[in-house]
Design a protein around this motif. Structure first.
Motif, short mmCIF file in Angstrom:
data_model
loop_
_atom_site.label_atom_id
_atom_site.label_comp_id
_atom_site.label_asym_id
_atom_site.label_seq_id
_atom_site.Cartn_x
_atom_site.Cartn_y
_atom_site.Cartn_z
N LEU A 468 0.84 -1.20 0.00
CA LEU A 468 0.00 0.00 0.00
C LEU A 468 0.88 1.25 0.00
CD1 LEU A 468 -2.70 1.46 0.21
CD2 LEU A 468 -2.68 1.03 2.67
N ALA A 469 1.95 1.21 0.79
CA ALA A 469 2.86 2.36 0.86
C ALA A 469 3.44 2.66 -0.51
CB ALA A 469 3.98 2.09 1.87
N ALA A 470 3.78 1.60 -1.25
CA ALA A 470 4.38 1.79 -2.57
C ALA A 470 3.41 2.50 -3.50
CB ALA A 470 4.77 0.43 -3.15
N VAL A 471 2.14 2.10 -3.43
CA VAL A 471 1.15 2.73 -4.31
C VAL A 471 0.92 4.18 -3.91
CG1 VAL A 471 -1.26 2.67 -5.02
CG2 VAL A 471 0.05 0.54 -4.88
N LEU A 472 0.82 4.42 -2.59
CA LEU A 472 0.60 5.80 -2.12
C LEU A 472 1.80 6.68 -2.45
CD1 LEU A 472 -0.85 4.97 1.40
CD2 LEU A 472 -2.09 6.16 -0.41
N ALA A 473 2.98 6.07 -2.42
CA ALA A 473 4.20 6.86 -2.60
C ALA A 473 4.43 7.24 -4.05
CB ALA A 473 5.40 6.07 -2.08
N SER A 474 3.93 6.42 -4.96
CA SER A 474 4.19 6.74 -6.35
C SER A 474 3.38 7.96 -6.75
CB SER A 474 3.88 5.56 -7.27
OG SER A 474 2.95 4.72 -6.68
N SER A 475 3.94 8.78 -7.58
CA SER A 475 3.27 10.03 -7.94
C SER A 475 2.31 9.82 -9.10
CB SER A 475 4.32 11.07 -8.31
OG SER A 475 5.10 10.56 -9.37
N ARG A 476 2.13 8.57 -9.48
CA ARG A 476 1.27 8.27 -10.62
C ARG A 476 -0.20 8.50 -10.30
NH1 ARG A 476 5.46 4.77 -10.69
NH2 ARG A 476 4.69 3.44 -9.05
N GLY A 477 -0.97 8.69 -11.35
CA GLY A 477 -2.41 8.85 -11.18
C GLY A 477 -3.06 7.52 -10.88
N THR B 51 -2.69 8.13 3.05
CA THR B 51 -2.49 9.44 2.47
C THR B 51 -0.99 9.73 2.43
OG1 THR B 51 -3.16 11.76 2.55
CG2 THR B 51 -2.63 10.74 4.64
N ARG B 52 -0.61 10.57 1.50
CA ARG B 52 0.79 10.96 1.44
C ARG B 52 0.87 12.43 1.79
NH1 ARG B 52 5.40 10.38 -3.31
NH2 ARG B 52 6.85 11.81 -2.30
N ILE B 53 1.75 12.76 2.73
CA ILE B 53 1.96 14.17 3.10
C ILE B 53 3.46 14.41 3.02
CG2 ILE B 53 1.73 15.92 4.90
CD1 ILE B 53 -0.67 14.26 5.93
N GLY B 54 3.85 15.24 2.11
CA GLY B 54 5.28 15.49 1.90
C GLY B 54 5.96 14.18 1.54
N ASP B 55 7.01 13.84 2.26
CA ASP B 55 7.75 12.63 1.94
C ASP B 55 7.36 11.46 2.83
OD1 ASP B 55 9.17 13.67 -0.15
OD2 ASP B 55 10.77 14.44 1.13
N VAL B 56 6.18 11.54 3.41
CA VAL B 56 5.76 10.46 4.30
C VAL B 56 4.40 9.93 3.84
CG1 VAL B 56 5.06 9.90 6.66
CG2 VAL B 56 7.00 11.42 6.28
N VAL B 57 4.29 8.59 3.77
CA VAL B 57 2.96 8.03 3.54
C VAL B 57 2.44 7.50 4.87
CG1 VAL B 57 3.17 7.49 1.09
CG2 VAL B 57 3.97 5.83 2.77
N TRP B 58 1.17 7.78 5.12
CA TRP B 58 0.50 7.38 6.35
C TRP B 58 -0.58 6.38 5.99
CZ3 TRP B 58 1.71 9.81 11.09
CH2 TRP B 58 2.54 10.94 10.99
N MET B 59 -0.64 5.29 6.75
CA MET B 59 -1.65 4.27 6.47
C MET B 59 -2.28 3.77 7.76
SD MET B 59 0.88 2.25 4.02
CE MET B 59 2.18 2.98 4.99
#
Lengths: 501, 154
Positions: A468-477, B51-59
């Motif tokens: 999930l983190a990987a998907v959230l982190a990618s800047s893709r649409g 959600t992603r805020i800045g360089d951190v993703v929160w789950m």
């Protein structure tokens, strides 16, 4: 009394403002310049601006009294913290012709000075922790005062015995307090405690208490009205503490018998009556394994953990404060405790990093719902957690027929609690619910130190979390499957470049 | 490709588009209409907030909050046209492109200020700006359309 100003912020201001409305009173809030639109201002009929930002704005007693006088306010409720235990402020409120929703300035003063409180309690027959006050009249010459104190403390320590606690009479929150293991460390501890107390409170007087290891922190809620009635509403156990601050509280205490409750309640009533107490207050005790209890201090205000008492007794403590301040008799029936209640304090802090306060946006704030829950919060989704204020965001309180059920309900509720954007102690609190000492009701004031000698650690991320983190982190649409454009509510949970084909 | 940091370790992960969502090391991640996520690992399906805020993703998933640091935003994989909407209410600090501009993957398009933080919106792929709906200084509501970029033919 028709209109009440709440001189506070955050969750306790919300709690008190709601009680004012429920009592049919006009509810007036105050806010610092950096808290325009804060949740507590939303709970009031009228919100008044204070000059300045951060805690100093809420500590400006003169400005608050002036605002009250200019806006048809009849009474001032101080909440907890800030001005709540300042006898001088209480007196100024009364001198301005306003109603002070709290005990008399003299009661605040006599309980606020710990040495005076100890002496008052001993004379009233309330058991105090074995120890000795060091009575040195300040001469104005710190060197001479320190020398005299050292001589007196050395001699008193032989009678009190080691290990002992050295405490500042004006102290609180762990300031000016030293645990001393043996005579070797005594002089240094006295110098340190005095230095700290003089810097923090302008008063270096100290006293000694025997250090009671493994004791429980058990406190009794009292209510007294101006018609001569003083009652106790049972006890709360608040042993689980980090840095002398409570994080997990329950009512009743699992090991207090009916007979014990009676004796502690009577001691608490005696303590309140000794200072002609009127209003809501809490008498704190340390309780040893054999049930022996000793007076610790009295808090002359509503307390953070008051909701657990409300849930098990059915008494609305803040509503009673308002009633008592208006001169009415309290409306409290015979004490009948029902079930078990637990409160945890939700802090914006990093439990894995020495409980350091954290800040950030509350991008997602979804409290749990369902049976047996109460949430006292001062924040909403979308708010920012600022470094200018206390990091306590909210309190989660559960009520159930038994302790085991209450604990399981708390586990369930904490699992449901979603806070994203700011680091909080929710996961730490969830782990607390599984600690052996908590499960078996054998907590003491050292439980957390014993359980996490090297600090608490975050659970490692699972494969699913990393995915999930990987998907959230990618800047893709993110591709939606339909062609209807934005149909669901737009939300910040999606990444920035959400795409609507 | 995305680099994530947990403790002292850096993990390289490769989300691949699949159906309505993504697949990462055999785990399916699908966005839901209410803003949440469905995460499927074999038989086990979880609903998550993220959600992603800045360089951190929160789950928040399976009763736990996780906070993971992103080391570097990966390049785009979705080689299609797209619209960009505001993730939260805020102000437009800067518009860096105009209609008709050719943009390359990773190029900054627009800077938003929201929740007291700057959010840089970048192009996920090579393409051409077909519409810009805001100007510098605008206040935008959550979900408001900001600009549209059409992917160039590969």
């Amino acid at each position: 009394m028709r209109s009440v100003l709440v001189a506070n912020r955050g969750e306790i201001a919300c709690r008190v403002l709601r009680a004012c409305k429920e009592a049919g009173l006009r509810a007036v809030s105050v806010h610092a310049e950096d808290e325009v639109g804060a949740m507590h201002t939303e709970m009031s009929d009228l919100s008044l601006s204070l000059e300045g930002s951060g805690a100093p704005a809420y500590l400006n007693g003169d400005a608050i009294i002036a605002a009250a006088l200019a806006n048809d306010v009849d009474g001032i409720h101080p909440g907890f913290g800030f001005l709540s235990e300042r006898a001088g402020f209480a007196q100024a409120v009364l001198d301005a012709g306003l109603i002070w929703i709290g005990p008399s300035p003299s009661a605040i003063e006599r309980m606020g000075d710990k040495m005076t409180a100890r002496i008052t309690m001993r004379e009233a027959g309330v058991p105090v922790i074995p120890g000795e006050e060091i009575e040195i009249e300040p001469s104005g010459d710190e060197k001479a005062d320190l020398e005299a104190t050292l001589v007196a403390v050395r001699s008193a320590s032989e009678r009190v015995g080691f290990p002992l606690l050295l405490k500042a009479s004006a102290g609180g929150g762990g300031k000016g307090m030293r645990a001393v293991e043996s005579a070797d460390g005594l002089d240094e501890a006295v110098r340190g405690a005095r230095r700290e107390a003089i810097a923090a409170f302008g008063d270096g007087r100290v006293y000694l208490e025997r250090l009671l290891r493994g004791a429980r922190h058990v406190e009794v809620q009292v209510l007294a009205d101006a018609h001569g009635r003083t009652v106790h509403l049972g006890e709360r156990e608040c042993s689980v503490q980090r840095r002398h601050q409570k994080v997990f509280e329950e009512a009743p205490c699992a090991v207090v018998s009916e007979d014990q409750r009676q004796r502690m309640g009577e001691a608490a009533i005696a303590a309140a009556e000794a200072v002609d107490y009127v209003g809501a207050g809490t008498v704190e005790f340390l309780m040893e394994d054999d049930g022996t209890f000793h007076f610790l201090e009295m808090n002359t205000r509503i307390q953070v953990e008051h909701p657990i008492t409300e849930l098990v007794t059915g008494v609305d403590l803040v509503r009673e404060q308002l009633r008592i301040a208006a001169g009415e008799p309290m409306s409290v029936p015979e004490l009948a405790m029902r079930g078990h209640a637990i409160e945890v304090r939700i802090y914006a802090e990093d439990a894995a990093n020495g409980f350091l306060p954290s800040i950030g946006p509350l991008a997602v704030f979804r409290p749990p719902t369902g049976p047996g829950l109460r949430l006292d919060t001062g924040v909403r989704e979308g708010d920012d957690v600022s470094p200018s204020y206390d990091p306590m965001l909210a309190k989660l309180i559960v009520h159930a027929p038994s302790r085991d059920e209450a604990l399981q309900r708390m586990r369930r509720a904490l699992d449901e609690f979603v806070i994203l954007g700011t680091t909080t102690n929710v996961a730490f609190l969830r782990d607390l619910c599984d600690l052996d000492a908590v499960v078996s009701a054998t907590t003491s004031t050292t439980t957390l130190d014993d359980a996490y000698p090297n600090g608490w650690e975050v659970q490692p991320a699972s494969e699913a979390v990393m995915a999930l983190a990987a998907v959230l982190a990618s800047s893709r649409g993110i591709t939606r499957g339909d062609n209807d454009g934005p149909s669901g509510p737009a939300s910040p949970f999606l990444s920035l470049n959400r795409r609507y084909p | 490709m995305v680099d994530l940091r947990t403790g002292d370790d850096v993990h390289e992960v490769h989300p691949l588009p699949r159906g309505d969502g993504w697949i990462v090391d055999g785990i399916e991640v699908t966005p839901l209409a209410d803003g949440r996520w469905q995460v499927r690992q074999g038989e086990a399906v979880s609903l998550a907030y993220g959600t992603r805020i800045g360089d951190v993703v929160w789950m928040h998933i399976n009763g736990r909050v996780h906070r993971i640091e992103v080391i570097e935003a990966g390049a785009g994989a979705a080689q299609e046209e797209g619209s960009f909407s505001a993730p939260m209410p805020g102000g437009v600090l800067d518009v860096l492109v105009a209609t008709g501009d050719e943009v390359t993957a990773g190029q900054a398009l627009l800077v938003l200020e929201a929740m007291k933080m700057e959010h840089r919106i970048t192009a996920p792929y090579h393409g051409r700006v077909v519409a810009v709906h805001v100007t510098q200084g605008d206040r935008v509501q959550q979900g408001e359309l900001l600009l549209e970029v059409e992917a160039s033919e590969a």
